[in-house]
Design a protein around this motif. Structure first.
Motif, PDB file in Angstrom:
ATOM      1  N   THR A  24       0.838  -1.194   0.000  1.00 37.55           N
ATOM      2  CA  THR A  24       0.000   0.000   0.000  1.00 37.55           C
ATOM      3  C   THR A  24       0.873   1.244   0.000  1.00 37.55           C
ATOM      4  N   PHE A  25       0.362   2.284  -0.666  1.00 34.43           N
ATOM      5  CA  PHE A  25       1.087   3.552  -0.756  1.00 34.43           C
ATOM      6  C   PHE A  25       0.098   4.689  -0.964  1.00 34.43           C
ATOM      7  N   ASN A  26       0.561   5.887  -0.722  1.00 30.44           N
ATOM      8  CA  ASN A  26      -0.283   7.060  -0.901  1.00 30.44           C
ATOM      9  C   ASN A  26       0.135   7.855  -2.126  1.00 30.44           C
ATOM     10  N   LEU A  27      -0.874   8.404  -2.778  1.00 36.48           N
ATOM     11  CA  LEU A  27      -0.740   9.496  -3.743  1.00 36.48           C
ATOM     12  C   LEU A  27      -1.688  10.553  -3.200  1.00 36.48           C
ATOM     13  N   GLY A  28      -1.142  11.648  -2.725  1.00 39.15           N
ATOM     14  CA  GLY A  28      -1.980  12.630  -2.052  1.00 39.15           C
ATOM     15  C   GLY A  28      -2.596  11.982  -0.831  1.00 39.15           C
ATOM     16  N   GLU A  29      -3.894  12.176  -0.661  1.00 38.89           N
ATOM     17  CA  GLU A  29      -4.597  11.614   0.495  1.00 38.89           C
ATOM     18  C   GLU A  29      -5.186  10.233   0.209  1.00 38.89           C
ATOM     19  N   GLU A  30      -5.012   9.735  -0.994  1.00 38.33           N
ATOM     20  CA  GLU A  30      -5.609   8.456  -1.399  1.00 38.33           C
ATOM     21  C   GLU A  30      -4.630   7.308  -1.176  1.00 38.33           C
ATOM     22  N   THR A  31      -5.164   6.153  -0.770  1.00 39.44           N
ATOM     23  CA  THR A  31      -4.352   4.956  -0.586  1.00 39.44           C
ATOM     24  C   THR A  31      -4.563   4.028  -1.775  1.00 39.44           C
ATOM     25  N   PHE A  32      -3.463   3.637  -2.391  1.00 33.53           N
ATOM     26  CA  PHE A  32      -3.461   2.723  -3.529  1.00 33.53           C
ATOM     27  C   PHE A  32      -2.724   1.453  -3.120  1.00 33.53           C
ATOM     28  N   ALA A  33      -2.858   0.409  -3.941  1.00 33.84           N
ATOM     29  CA  ALA A  33      -2.155  -0.840  -3.652  1.00 33.84           C
ATOM     30  C   ALA A  33      -1.762  -1.521  -4.953  1.00 33.84           C
ATOM     31  N   LEU A  34      -0.605  -2.152  -4.929  1.00 39.55           N
ATOM     32  CA  LEU A  34      -0.113  -2.976  -6.036  1.00 39.55           C
ATOM     33  C   LEU A  34       0.149  -4.368  -5.500  1.00 39.55           C
ATOM     34  N   GLU A  35      -0.105  -5.380  -6.320  1.00 40.70           N
ATOM     35  CA  GLU A  35       0.167  -6.744  -5.896  1.00 40.70           C
ATOM     36  C   GLU A  35       1.622  -6.873  -5.461  1.00 40.70           C
ATOM     37  N   ALA A  36       1.838  -7.452  -4.317  1.00 37.36           N
ATOM     38  CA  ALA A  36       3.191  -7.600  -3.768  1.00 37.36           C
ATOM     39  C   ALA A  36       4.086  -8.395  -4.710  1.00 37.36           C
ATOM     40  N   THR A  37       3.517  -9.325  -5.474  1.00 38.08           N
ATOM     41  CA  THR A  37       4.326 -10.138  -6.378  1.00 38.08           C
ATOM     42  C   THR A  37       4.947  -9.317  -7.504  1.00 38.08           C
ATOM     43  N   LEU A  38       4.393  -8.131  -7.791  1.00 40.55           N
ATOM     44  CA  LEU A  38       4.956  -7.268  -8.839  1.00 40.55           C
ATOM     45  C   LEU A  38       6.138  -6.451  -8.344  1.00 40.55           C
ATOM     46  N   VAL A  39       6.208  -6.204  -7.038  1.00 40.40           N
ATOM     47  CA  VAL A  39       7.177  -5.267  -6.473  1.00 40.40           C
ATOM     48  C   VAL A  39       8.565  -5.903  -6.391  1.00 40.40           C
ATOM     49  N   ARG A  40       9.554  -5.178  -6.931  1.00 39.53           N
ATOM     50  CA  ARG A  40      10.941  -5.649  -6.896  1.00 39.53           C
ATOM     51  C   ARG A  40      11.805  -4.839  -5.950  1.00 39.53           C
ATOM     52  N   GLU A  41      11.573  -3.539  -5.864  1.00 39.45           N
ATOM     53  CA  GLU A  41      12.399  -2.651  -5.041  1.00 39.45           C
ATOM     54  C   GLU A  41      11.543  -1.492  -4.558  1.00 39.45           C
ATOM     55  N   ILE A  42      11.919  -0.938  -3.432  1.00 40.02           N
ATOM     56  CA  ILE A  42      11.387   0.341  -2.991  1.00 40.02           C
ATOM     57  C   ILE A  42      12.596   1.244  -2.809  1.00 40.02           C
ATOM     58  N   LEU A  43      12.636   2.312  -3.597  1.00 43.96           N
ATOM     59  CA  LEU A  43      13.815   3.170  -3.639  1.00 43.96           C
ATOM     60  C   LEU A  43      13.528   4.554  -3.079  1.00 43.96           C
ATOM     61  N   ASP A  44      14.555   5.145  -2.462  1.00 43.74           N
ATOM     62  CA  ASP A  44      14.488   6.571  -2.200  1.00 43.74           C
ATOM     63  C   ASP A  44      14.460   7.254  -3.561  1.00 43.74           C
ATOM     64  N   LEU A  45      13.987   8.493  -3.596  1.00 43.40           N
ATOM     65  CA  LEU A  45      13.965   9.198  -4.876  1.00 43.40           C
ATOM     66  C   LEU A  45      15.378   9.317  -5.430  1.00 43.40           C
ATOM     67  N   LEU A  46      15.489   9.185  -6.726  1.00 44.61           N
ATOM     68  CA  LEU A  46      16.752   9.298  -7.439  1.00 44.61           C
ATOM     69  C   LEU A  46      16.642  10.447  -8.436  1.00 44.61           C
ATOM     70  N   PRO A  47      17.774  10.985  -8.883  1.00 44.52           N
ATOM     71  CA  PRO A  47      17.698  12.029  -9.914  1.00 44.52           C
ATOM     72  C   PRO A  47      17.033  11.468 -11.170  1.00 44.52           C
ATOM     73  N   GLU A  48      16.048  12.201 -11.671  1.00 40.20           N
ATOM     74  CA  GLU A  48      15.321  11.769 -12.865  1.00 40.20           C
ATOM     75  C   GLU A  48      15.790  12.558 -14.074  1.00 40.20           C
ATOM     76  N   THR A  49      15.825  11.872 -15.196  1.00 41.71           N
ATOM     77  CA  THR A  49      16.163  12.501 -16.471  1.00 41.71           C
ATOM     78  C   THR A  49      14.901  12.541 -17.309  1.00 41.71           C
TER      79      THR A  49
END
Length: 176
Positions: A24-49
């Motif tokens: 589970t994670f938030n976007l704004g005040e809303e809670t969303f969820a992704l199947e755990a089997t899809l998740v590979r990493e949880i990263l701190d923010l990185l520089p984006e190009t």
């Protein structure tokens, strides 16, 4: 009695007992969820190009461990206002496969919560009226004691980039 799934939506992969492990994670005040089997990493923010000419939904990439990972901003799919990154912001890297090729996509979040187990008995299809989001971008809504969790239909969201079934050159056709 469970409502019939919208055939245009990806099917939720409930287990035999009617449970689904999710991150589970938030976007704004809303809670969303992704199947755990899809998740590979949880990263701190990185520089984006920024990628010139790319659709805003997948408009940037990051370099992580020598791999270029496109970053999806689901706020755009759900017509949410832009938000500044905070100390809690993270990138959830998911992995999916299509036509024998594996893809990783990072999803920018405002805050990652926990791995949780959702129950099919508490889930419903998105209502036909009264939603502020595109109904086809939501697979299911799941009631919990602390509110409602949104299971986004990533396949439909990524398909929307070109308006067809084979949009985004792959990940859309098998994300579920």
């Amino acid at each position: 009695m469970m409502p019939q799934a919208n055939p245009a939506q990806s099917a939720t992969q409930w287990d035999a007992e009617g449970h689904l492990e999710v991150l589970t994670f938030n976007l704004g005040e809303e809670t969303f969820a992704l199947e755990a089997t899809l998740v590979r990493e949880i990263l701190d923010l990185l520089p984006e190009t920024r990628v010139p000419g790319a659709a805003p939904l997948l408009g940037s990439v990051v370099n992580f461990r020598g791999k270029i990972i496109p970053i999806a901003d689901l706020r755009l799919a759900f017509a949410m206002p832009a938000a500044e990154a905070t100390l809690d912001s993270r990138i959830v890297v998911i992995e999916t496969e299509t036509e024998g090729e594996t893809f990783q996509i990072g999803i920018r979040t405002d805050k990652v919560h926990e791995v949780a187990t959702l129950s099919r008995d508490a889930s419903e299809e998105p209502p036909a009226v009264g939603m502020r989001w595109r109904r086809d971008f939501v697979r299911e809504l799941v009631r919990r004691d602390d509110g409602v969790v949104v299971l986004p239909d990533l396949a439909a969201i990524f398909r929307s980039l070109t308006g067809g079934a084979d949009a985004a050159a792959g990940p859309s056709s098998t994300l579920h």
